[in-house]
Structure formats: C-alpha cells, structure tokens
Scaffold this motif. Sequence first.
Motif, short mmCIF file in Angstrom:
data_model
loop_
_atom_site.label_atom_id
_atom_site.label_comp_id
_atom_site.label_asym_id
_atom_site.label_seq_id
_atom_site.Cartn_x
_atom_site.Cartn_y
_atom_site.Cartn_z
N GLU A 12 -12.65 10.00 35.69
CA GLU A 12 -13.55 9.11 36.89
C GLU A 12 -14.89 9.47 37.08
O GLU A 12 -15.12 10.74 37.08
N LYS A 16 -18.58 5.25 32.59
CA LYS A 16 -18.00 4.33 31.69
C LYS A 16 -18.67 3.08 32.11
O LYS A 16 -19.23 2.31 30.90
N SER A 17 -18.61 2.55 33.29
CA SER A 17 -19.30 1.17 33.47
C SER A 17 -20.71 1.15 33.06
O SER A 17 -21.15 0.11 32.31
N ALA A 185 -21.59 13.98 28.89
CA ALA A 185 -21.99 12.74 30.05
C ALA A 185 -22.24 13.48 31.39
O ALA A 185 -22.43 12.92 32.50
N1 LIG Z 1 -25.34 10.65 34.09
C1 LIG Z 1 -25.01 10.37 35.13
N2 LIG Z 1 -25.73 11.33 35.98
C2 LIG Z 1 -25.84 11.05 37.39
N3 LIG Z 1 -25.17 10.10 38.02
C3 LIG Z 1 -24.36 9.29 37.17
C4 LIG Z 1 -24.40 9.45 35.77
N4 LIG Z 1 -23.62 8.59 35.13
C5 LIG Z 1 -23.02 7.78 36.13
N5 LIG Z 1 -23.48 8.24 37.26
C6 LIG Z 1 -23.35 7.55 38.59
O1 LIG Z 1 -21.75 7.98 38.81
C7 LIG Z 1 -21.10 6.91 39.38
C8 LIG Z 1 -19.99 6.43 38.35
O2 LIG Z 1 -20.49 6.03 37.31
P1 LIG Z 1 -19.58 4.95 36.66
O3 LIG Z 1 -19.26 3.77 37.71
O4 LIG Z 1 -20.24 4.17 35.39
O5 LIG Z 1 -18.26 5.49 36.05
P2 LIG Z 1 -16.98 5.20 35.53
O6 LIG Z 1 -16.74 6.17 34.47
O7 LIG Z 1 -17.14 3.74 35.21
O8 LIG Z 1 -15.89 5.34 36.70
P3 LIG Z 1 -14.35 4.89 36.79
O9 LIG Z 1 -13.79 5.66 35.95
O10 LIG Z 1 -14.29 5.11 38.47
O11 LIG Z 1 -14.58 3.50 36.65
C9 LIG Z 1 -22.21 5.65 39.50
O12 LIG Z 1 -22.63 5.78 40.96
C10 LIG Z 1 -23.26 6.07 38.61
O13 LIG Z 1 -24.40 5.47 38.80
#
Ligand SMILES: Nc1ncnc2c1ncn2[C@@H]1O[C@H](COP(=O)(O)OP(=O)(O)OP(=O)(O)O)[C@@H](O)[C@H]1O
Length: 216
Positions: A12, A16-17, A185
């Motif tokens: 989480e 990923k998104s 990441a």
């Molecule tokens: N490298 C980074 N540094 C700081 N913040 C980040 C980084 N990557 C992502 N974020 C922020 O962290 C949050 C989660 O990112 P994202 O939604 O892309 O994760 P995810 O892996 O898709 O999560 P989920 O598993 O809940 O779908 C978002 O608010 C995003 O802007």
Amino acid sequence: MSPSFIVIEGLEGAGKSSAISQLTSFIANKGHDVICTREPGGTPMSEAIRECVKHDWNERVTEETELLLMYAARSQLVENVIKPALESGTWVIGDRHDWSTIAYQGGGRGIQLEKLGALRSMTLGNFTPDLSIYLDVEPSIGLQRARGRGELDRIELAGLGFFERARTSYKELVATHSNAIEINAMQTMDKVQSDLIEKLNEWYARTQADIKVGMG
Ligand SMILES: Nc1ncnc2c1ncn2[C@@H]1O[C@H](COP(=O)(O)OP(=O)(O)OP(=O)(O)O)[C@@H](O)[C@H]1O
Ligand SMILES: [Mg+2]
C-alpha cells in the motif's frame, strides 16, 4: 513485437498508481495499443468480487474465502480481458496480479505456498506476466503515504508485521524471477520515475534484441 503483459506490484502506498500512468505513456509512446487493469477487479463480475472482498461483513471472513475470491476474480480477468487483449495485439498493464496473493495471503497471512501453487495452476495454468515491476517500500513509509489519503484503518487493522512479511515475500519473488525489476520506491518521486524509465528502456531494448535473435 508481440504484446506483453506487464504487472506493477508493491505494498500500500508504494506508488503503483503513479508508476502505472508512467508505464502506460511509455508503452503508448512506443506506438502500441495498451489497456490497464486492476486486481481484484477489471471485469463486471470481478469488480463485484472486489466490493465483496472490501465489504465490512458482520461475520468472520476466513483466509480461505479471501483466497478463493481473489482467484475467482483473477480467473475472470485473465480469461475475459487480459488474454483476449494480448491475442488482439494490445499490451496489458496490471495494477497487481498473482504476486500480490503470494505476498499478502502467503507471506502476510501465512497460507502455505503449496496451496497457493495448486490454486494458481488450476486457475491460471502456465499464464504469467512477461515483466513484473516491484516497487519496494518499508511498510511504515507506505503507511505514512496512505495516511495522507486517509486510508489508515485498513492498514492498521492488518498490522505492520503483516506488511513486513508481505515485503519479504515480494523480495524473494524478485530474487527468483529473471523477468522482474525492483525499484527503490522510498526515493523522491522524480528519482523513482527516472529509475523506472531507465529500467524499462533496458528491458524494452533487450526484449527486442531477443526477438531479432529468434528471427535470425
Ligand atoms: N516516491 C514518492 N515519494 C513521496 N510520495 C509518494 C511517492 N510515490 C507516491 N507517493 C504518494 O503516496 C501516495 C500513494 O501513492 P499511490 O496511490 O501511487 O500508491 P499505490 O501503490 O497505488 O497505493 P495503493 O496500493 O493503495 O493503490 C500518493 O499520495 C502519492 O502521491
Ligand atoms: Mg493504487
């Protein structure tokens, strides 16, 4: 170049998104048709299963139930969306796939890998992604990011230990698969993005070279 199925995996809040939108542009810029899917979900029935999995039932949901629902949703998605797309020449990008089950239900919940393997071969046969991209974060960092989105409850409920075990599983999967890329990441978003593009370029060039060798 025949179309590929590329999967993004990670805990989480790993990002990923964000990686998926970048990856989609990368593939489209190479001139390929591309669709994105998510798991569990991606077909009408699979999205209903997603709702069912996320729903707060007034009864205990067993680990076996959770596991079977994941594979039911995955089977619908692979047979009705992913395989037909690949057969028609369209690339497919997956937000999570089978590694999520190995990491969460296997590593996290402790279901034996043999049991998972049996279900996998029953529902997927030998269908696997052409490339898996794992975004590595410490659970506490992902948790912090999820907190920013107000999604803390689900994470707190499972506990940090659950995600530590899932992370260990992911790292083992990367170490034992040659068609896998790990990205740190925990870096800034810019650095994560540039690492991803660099590794994608390497992979893409290598895949094309392999095809040329195959044709020669
Ligand atoms: N490298 C980074 N540094 C700081 N913040 C980040 C980084 N990557 C992502 N974020 C922020 O962290 C949050 C989660 O990112 P994202 O939604 O892309 O994760 P995810 O892996 O898709 O999560 P989920 O598993 O809940 O779908 C978002 O608010 C995003 O802007
Ligand atoms: Mg996401």
